[in-house]
Write a protein that holds these residues in place. Structure first.
Motif, PDB file in Angstrom:
ATOM      1  N   ALA A   6      -6.671   1.729  -7.176  1.00 41.01           N
ATOM      2  CA  ALA A   6      -8.032   2.570  -6.439  1.00 41.01           C
ATOM      3  C   ALA A   6      -7.120   2.846  -5.313  1.00 41.01           C
ATOM      4  CB  ALA A   6      -9.501   2.111  -6.456  1.00 41.01           C
ATOM      5  N   TRP A   7      -6.931   2.009  -4.439  1.00 39.78           N
ATOM      6  CA  TRP A   7      -6.363   2.253  -2.863  1.00 39.78           C
ATOM      7  C   TRP A   7      -5.406   3.344  -2.735  1.00 39.78           C
ATOM      8  CZ3 TRP A   7      -8.535   2.006   1.553  1.00 39.78           C
ATOM      9  CH2 TRP A   7      -9.501   0.432   1.510  1.00 39.78           C
ATOM     10  N   LEU A   8      -4.662   2.759  -3.625  1.00 43.64           N
ATOM     11  CA  LEU A   8      -3.566   4.093  -3.806  1.00 43.64           C
ATOM     12  C   LEU A   8      -3.663   5.640  -4.445  1.00 43.64           C
ATOM     13  CD1 LEU A   8      -0.215   4.416  -3.982  1.00 43.64           C
ATOM     14  CD2 LEU A   8      -0.089   3.589  -6.511  1.00 43.64           C
TER      15      LEU A   8
ATOM     16  N   LEU B 148      -2.969   8.265  -1.442  1.00 44.38           N
ATOM     17  CA  LEU B 148      -2.500   9.433  -2.286  1.00 44.38           C
ATOM     18  C   LEU B 148      -2.855  10.807  -2.327  1.00 44.38           C
ATOM     19  CD1 LEU B 148      -0.074   8.253  -4.904  1.00 44.38           C
ATOM     20  CD2 LEU B 148       1.160   8.580  -3.410  1.00 44.38           C
ATOM     21  N   ALA B 149      -4.034  10.863  -2.671  1.00 46.16           N
ATOM     22  CA  ALA B 149      -5.439  12.131  -2.154  1.00 46.16           C
ATOM     23  C   ALA B 149      -5.752  12.448  -0.863  1.00 46.16           C
ATOM     24  CB  ALA B 149      -6.541  11.599  -3.146  1.00 46.16           C
TER      25      ALA B 149
ATOM     26  N   TYR C 168      -0.536  -2.284   2.111  1.00 48.61           N
ATOM     27  CA  TYR C 168       1.098  -2.112   1.264  1.00 48.61           C
ATOM     28  C   TYR C 168       0.521  -0.933   0.176  1.00 48.61           C
ATOM     29  CZ  TYR C 168       3.631  -3.435  -3.141  1.00 48.61           C
ATOM     30  OH  TYR C 168       4.606  -2.835  -3.443  1.00 48.61           O
ATOM     31  N   THR C 169      -0.320  -0.679   0.221  1.00 48.69           N
ATOM     32  CA  THR C 169      -0.702   1.428  -0.489  1.00 48.69           C
ATOM     33  C   THR C 169      -0.193   1.893   0.119  1.00 48.69           C
ATOM     34  OG1 THR C 169      -3.186   0.685  -0.491  1.00 48.69           O
ATOM     35  CG2 THR C 169      -1.947  -0.423  -2.800  1.00 48.69           C
TER      36      THR C 169
ATOM     37  N   GLN D 223       5.802   6.692   0.234  1.00 52.41           N
ATOM     38  CA  GLN D 223       7.371   6.931  -0.063  1.00 52.41           C
ATOM     39  C   GLN D 223       7.527   7.763  -1.228  1.00 52.41           C
ATOM     40  OE1 GLN D 223       9.261   4.529   1.872  1.00 52.41           O
ATOM     41  NE2 GLN D 223       7.528   4.309   1.987  1.00 52.41           N
ATOM     42  N   ALA D 224       8.558   8.739  -1.239  1.00 51.54           N
ATOM     43  CA  ALA D 224       8.318   9.274  -1.770  1.00 51.54           C
ATOM     44  C   ALA D 224       8.381   8.861  -3.444  1.00 51.54           C
ATOM     45  CB  ALA D 224       9.510  10.871  -1.438  1.00 51.54           C
ATOM     46  N   LEU D 225       7.584   8.497  -4.162  1.00 48.39           N
ATOM     47  CA  LEU D 225       8.365   7.802  -5.688  1.00 48.39           C
ATOM     48  C   LEU D 225       7.282   8.793  -6.285  1.00 48.39           C
ATOM     49  CD1 LEU D 225       7.531   4.139  -3.818  1.00 48.39           C
ATOM     50  CD2 LEU D 225       9.477   5.122  -4.622  1.00 48.39           C
ATOM     51  N   THR D 226       7.978   8.228  -7.599  1.00 49.22           N
ATOM     52  CA  THR D 226       7.123   8.588  -9.294  1.00 49.22           C
ATOM     53  C   THR D 226       6.390   8.248  -8.954  1.00 49.22           C
ATOM     54  OG1 THR D 226       8.124   7.367 -10.586  1.00 49.22           O
ATOM     55  CG2 THR D 226       9.541   9.710 -10.428  1.00 49.22           C
TER      56      THR D 226
END
Length: 180
Positions: free
Chosen positions: A28-30, A34-35, A122-123, A129-132
């Protein structure tokens, strides 16, 4: 319990449910980061929260627990301990496992408020980071494995010792120092 197998199953269930809850919490944090992105205001807020939690933990190590704490209140402990005893001493193992799963959910809801700083940081870093998406979740999984490792170690020690030693106040204060 004096039964290694039952201790391992019940404590292992608690650790597993805790890990799953933390994974959901961190996901949820991530997704939030991201949003909304990582503006300066978000970074500063996260830093202030992390430093405040660290300061509280260090204060508890040096001065002991006061009114400002990130620990389970003493007033809540007798009820929590009574629930734990009822759950682990249930005659039916499936009932004990279901009870410890519910207990893990409840305890971790409170604990999440006390330990939100590091998972949030951490999140936040992970979201930059440009990750999938699968890589993001794999890194969350790696964090959770590390998070669960110390709990699994404590379970292993408790099972090997058959619960012969309790965590005393001095050991709790040292944990606060490490956490801070």
């Amino acid at each position: 319990l004096r039964d290694r197998r039952r201790m391992l199953l019940i404590a292992g269930c608690f650790v597993l449910i805790s890990g799953l809850m933390y994974f959901a919490f961190m996901a949820a944090w991530l997704n939030l980061f991201l949003a909304v992105g990582m503006s300066t205001a978000v970074r500063v807020t996260l830093a202030i929260v992390a430093l405040a939690i660290a300061a509280i933990n260090l204060k508890e190590f040096v001065l002991g627990r006061g009114k400002l704490t990130v620990s389970i209140p003493d007033s809540a402990k007798p009820g929590l301990y009574a629930r734990v005893r009822r759950v682990v001493q249930a005659r039916s193992l499936p009932i004990a496992l279901a009870g410890v799963a519910v207990l893990a959910l409840m305890v971790n809801l409170v604990e999440l408020l006390c330990t939100a700083g590091l998972p949030a940081l951490y999140t936040a870093v992970l979201s930059q980071q440009a990750l999938t998406p699968s890589a993001h979740y794999a890194y969350l999984g790696l964090y959770i494995l590390a998070y669960m490792a110390d709990d699994a170690l404590m379970v292993g020690i408790a099972v090997a010792a058959l619960g012969s030693r309790k965590l005393d106040e001095a050991a709790g204060r040292r944990l606060k120092l490490i956490s801070g």
